[in-house]
Structures are given as structure tokens and as C-alpha cells.
Motif scaffolding. Sequence first.
Motif, mmCIF file in Angstrom:
data_model
loop_
_atom_site.group_PDB
_atom_site.id
_atom_site.type_symbol
_atom_site.label_atom_id
_atom_site.label_comp_id
_atom_site.label_asym_id
_atom_site.label_seq_id
_atom_site.Cartn_x
_atom_site.Cartn_y
_atom_site.Cartn_z
ATOM 1 N N PHE A 133 -6.169 -18.077 -13.834
ATOM 2 C CA PHE A 133 -4.822 -18.609 -14.059
ATOM 3 C C PHE A 133 -4.869 -19.829 -14.981
ATOM 4 O O PHE A 133 -4.073 -19.924 -15.923
ATOM 5 N N LEU A 134 -5.761 -20.777 -14.708
ATOM 6 C CA LEU A 134 -5.791 -22.016 -15.486
ATOM 7 C C LEU A 134 -6.143 -21.765 -16.953
ATOM 8 O O LEU A 134 -5.549 -22.367 -17.851
ATOM 9 N N ILE A 135 -7.103 -20.883 -17.185
ATOM 10 C CA ILE A 135 -7.448 -20.567 -18.575
ATOM 11 C C ILE A 135 -6.265 -19.890 -19.260
ATOM 12 O O ILE A 135 -5.930 -20.207 -20.413
ATOM 13 N N GLY A 136 -5.590 -18.982 -18.554
ATOM 14 C CA GLY A 136 -4.396 -18.359 -19.123
ATOM 15 C C GLY A 136 -3.301 -19.372 -19.415
ATOM 16 O O GLY A 136 -2.608 -19.283 -20.434
ATOM 17 N N HIS A 137 -3.145 -20.337 -18.525
ATOM 18 C CA HIS A 137 -2.150 -21.396 -18.718
ATOM 19 C C HIS A 137 -2.449 -22.190 -19.992
ATOM 20 O O HIS A 137 -1.548 -22.432 -20.812
ATOM 21 N N GLU A 138 -3.694 -22.574 -20.190
ATOM 22 C CA GLU A 138 -4.054 -23.347 -21.382
ATOM 23 C C GLU A 138 -4.010 -22.481 -22.644
ATOM 24 O O GLU A 138 -3.669 -22.977 -23.726
ATOM 25 N N MET A 139 -4.323 -21.201 -22.518
ATOM 26 C CA MET A 139 -4.201 -20.306 -23.666
ATOM 27 C C MET A 139 -2.750 -20.178 -24.113
ATOM 28 O O MET A 139 -2.461 -20.040 -25.310
ATOM 29 N N ALA A 140 -1.822 -20.230 -23.151
ATOM 30 C CA ALA A 140 -0.392 -20.191 -23.498
ATOM 31 C C ALA A 140 -0.011 -21.434 -24.307
ATOM 32 O O ALA A 140 0.778 -21.353 -25.253
ATOM 33 N N HIS A 141 -0.580 -22.579 -23.938
ATOM 34 C CA HIS A 141 -0.332 -23.798 -24.720
ATOM 35 C C HIS A 141 -0.869 -23.647 -26.143
ATOM 36 O O HIS A 141 -0.217 -24.054 -27.115
ATOM 37 N N ILE A 142 -2.064 -23.083 -26.268
ATOM 38 C CA ILE A 142 -2.668 -22.914 -27.595
ATOM 39 C C ILE A 142 -1.891 -21.889 -28.415
ATOM 40 O O ILE A 142 -1.603 -22.109 -29.596
ATOM 41 N N LYS A 143 -1.517 -20.790 -27.789
ATOM 42 C CA LYS A 143 -0.793 -19.733 -28.504
ATOM 43 C C LYS A 143 0.555 -20.227 -29.012
ATOM 44 O O LYS A 143 0.963 -19.903 -30.131
ATOM 45 N N GLY A 144 1.248 -21.023 -28.199
ATOM 46 C CA GLY A 144 2.565 -21.511 -28.588
ATOM 47 C C GLY A 144 2.563 -22.846 -29.295
ATOM 48 O O GLY A 144 3.631 -23.362 -29.641
ATOM 49 N N HIS A 145 1.369 -23.443 -29.500
ATOM 50 C CA HIS A 145 1.260 -24.778 -30.110
ATOM 51 C C HIS A 145 2.172 -25.768 -29.381
ATOM 52 O O HIS A 145 2.877 -26.573 -30.005
ATOM 53 N N HIS A 146 2.151 -25.688 -28.067
ATOM 54 C CA HIS A 146 3.005 -26.544 -27.266
ATOM 55 C C HIS A 146 2.646 -28.016 -27.454
ATOM 56 O O HIS A 146 1.465 -28.373 -27.472
ATOM 57 N N LEU A 147 3.610 -28.845 -27.583
ATOM 58 C CA LEU A 147 3.475 -30.307 -27.614
ATOM 59 C C LEU A 147 2.741 -30.825 -28.848
ATOM 60 O O LEU A 147 2.462 -32.028 -28.933
ATOM 61 N N GLN A 148 2.438 -29.959 -29.809
ATOM 62 C CA GLN A 148 1.674 -30.405 -30.971
ATOM 63 C C GLN A 148 2.436 -31.463 -31.771
ATOM 64 O O GLN A 148 1.846 -32.424 -32.273
ATOM 65 N N TYR A 149 3.744 -31.286 -31.886
ATOM 66 C CA TYR A 149 4.546 -32.208 -32.692
ATOM 67 C C TYR A 149 5.465 -33.080 -31.838
ATOM 68 O O TYR A 149 6.302 -33.800 -32.388
ATOM 69 N N LEU A 150 5.316 -33.021 -30.514
ATOM 70 C CA LEU A 150 6.245 -33.729 -29.636
ATOM 71 C C LEU A 150 6.190 -35.239 -29.837
ATOM 72 O O LEU A 150 7.231 -35.895 -29.998
ATOM 73 N N LEU A 151 4.992 -35.834 -29.815
ATOM 74 C CA LEU A 151 4.880 -37.285 -29.909
ATOM 75 C C LEU A 151 5.359 -37.804 -31.269
ATOM 76 O O LEU A 151 5.952 -38.883 -31.350
ATOM 77 N N LEU A 152 5.127 -37.034 -32.325
ATOM 78 C CA LEU A 152 5.629 -37.426 -33.641
ATOM 79 C C LEU A 152 7.153 -37.413 -33.650
ATOM 80 O O LEU A 152 7.795 -38.342 -34.166
#
Length: 280
Positions: A133-152
Motif C-alpha cells: 500500500f505505502l509504495i503504491g501511495h508514493e507511486m501515485a504521488h510520483i505519477k501525478g507530480h503531486h505537490l511539485q509546484y505547491l510551495l512555489l
Amino acid sequence: MIFHPNFLTWLTPLYKKCTFFGLALLALATYHQRGYIAHKLDTYGCSGAQEAFGDQSLAPEKEAMVQNIAKEMGVIEPFLIRKMNRTALLTFGYHNAFAYFPAFLNIIPISNTPFLFISEGFFEDLSPAEQRFLIGHEMAHIKGHHLQYLLLFLLILQLSMFACCWRARFRIRAFVQKKFNIKYQRVMIWVITCSLIFLSLLTPKLMDSYWRKHREWQADYTSLSLLQSHDGFLQLIGRWEKEFKNPMHNTYFGLFSSHPSNHERKMYCLELQNKSKEII
């Protein structure tokens, strides 16, 4: 030395033309060397990320397991897997994993090469279902580029709000002078100004919390749907409650929380699990 007025009149447009021409040349050179610049930024970002969080590779069999789950998740872009160093372990926990996109000052994205950092105890303490589950959760972040531009985005928003407050200072003073007695004008100016500054600080924080929670929910949902990892997620929630004493509900109604509460996660996990059983 005193310049003749006609000379200054002639020099000013020439200076503007030279400046424009120089900027145009700089833009053209940057465009021509964009591949080289992107490669240098990527190299700098990757080295900085590994220096901050860890540069050691996993064992081949463990890395192969992560890559197989990534294929199940439909992650086609390359990513790097590294073992957390001591600093990252103290920050993120002994049996945890997190996705990371290199950024300058941790704000400005400078590389599209994502990282998956995994702790020492991840494969030692967690069950295979929890790991899945945890690896799948982090893969979803990588696949969707989640939070990559949030702080900017939040930095730009905050600076924009501060600029608006600065530009509004004369209007605030005029409004106070018109509506309030001279005895209270200075106090009211300070009250209104401090309120606007507080709002400029609070709004990005609330948006950050909301967006992070939304992306965490999205990553949970993607992992549960694609990997059918409901049992592993429920085991993790139980571990968080018993071992780490995480509360079931977030404080302050979850306004400043970056993750959904354990109760929320448990409820939508059970809901998705029931739906998957009905389909079968």
C-alpha cells in the motif's frame, strides 16, 4: 563634465534599444542551450536531494519489488530509489517512505527526476501488505507530480497578498481618516494593517493544508483502487493508532492538518473495500 541636453536625448533611446537587444540575445542563447541548462539543473537537483536525504541504493531484490509495483500503478517515467540517511530517518520515521521532486531552496522545482526514499525499517517491520500500500501511495504521488509546484505557488500567492497590502496602505489611511475620530485613527490603522498581514499569512497556510490533504486522499484512493491494498492500509492505520498514538480525529477540525484523519482514511478504505467486493 556636463552633457548637452541633445546628447542625453539621443542616448536614452539608444540605451533602451541596446538593453532590449541584449535581453533578446540572452533569451535566444537560453533557448538554444535549453537542453544543456536543463541537464545541469537536473544534475544539481538530484545531487542536492541525495545529499539531503540519502544516496545509497536499495538491495536489488527490494528495488525490483518497488519497480514491479510501479508498473502495476502505470508509472512509466523513470525515478530513482534511495535509502534514507540518518537525517531523513529522524524527520520521516524509521519505517516510512516518501516521494520527492528536487527543488531549489525546497521551493522552486529544478528537476523532473522524482525520488522515492525508503527507510531501513520499511522492509523489516512492515508486512508485505503494508509495504504494497505505502509504495503504491508514493507511486501515485510520483505519477501525478503531486505537490511539485505547491510551495512555489504559495510563495507567489503570499508575496502577491503582501504587495496588495502595501499598495492599499494609503486607501486604508484615507478610509480610517474618513470614518473614525482622530483620537482612534492610529489604532485603527494598526488594527486593519495587522489584520491584513495576518490574513496574508493564514490564507496560504490553509490552502497548503487543504491541497496536501486532497493529494493524500488522491494517493490513498489510487493505491487502493489499482493495487487492492485495503488490508495493508487498515493494518497501517491500526499501527499508527497503537504504536504512534495518533488520534483518530485531527485537531482544529483538520484546518491545519496535512493528512486526512485516521478516522476518515479508515472510513473511505472500508467503503472502497466493500465496493470492490460487490463488483467481484
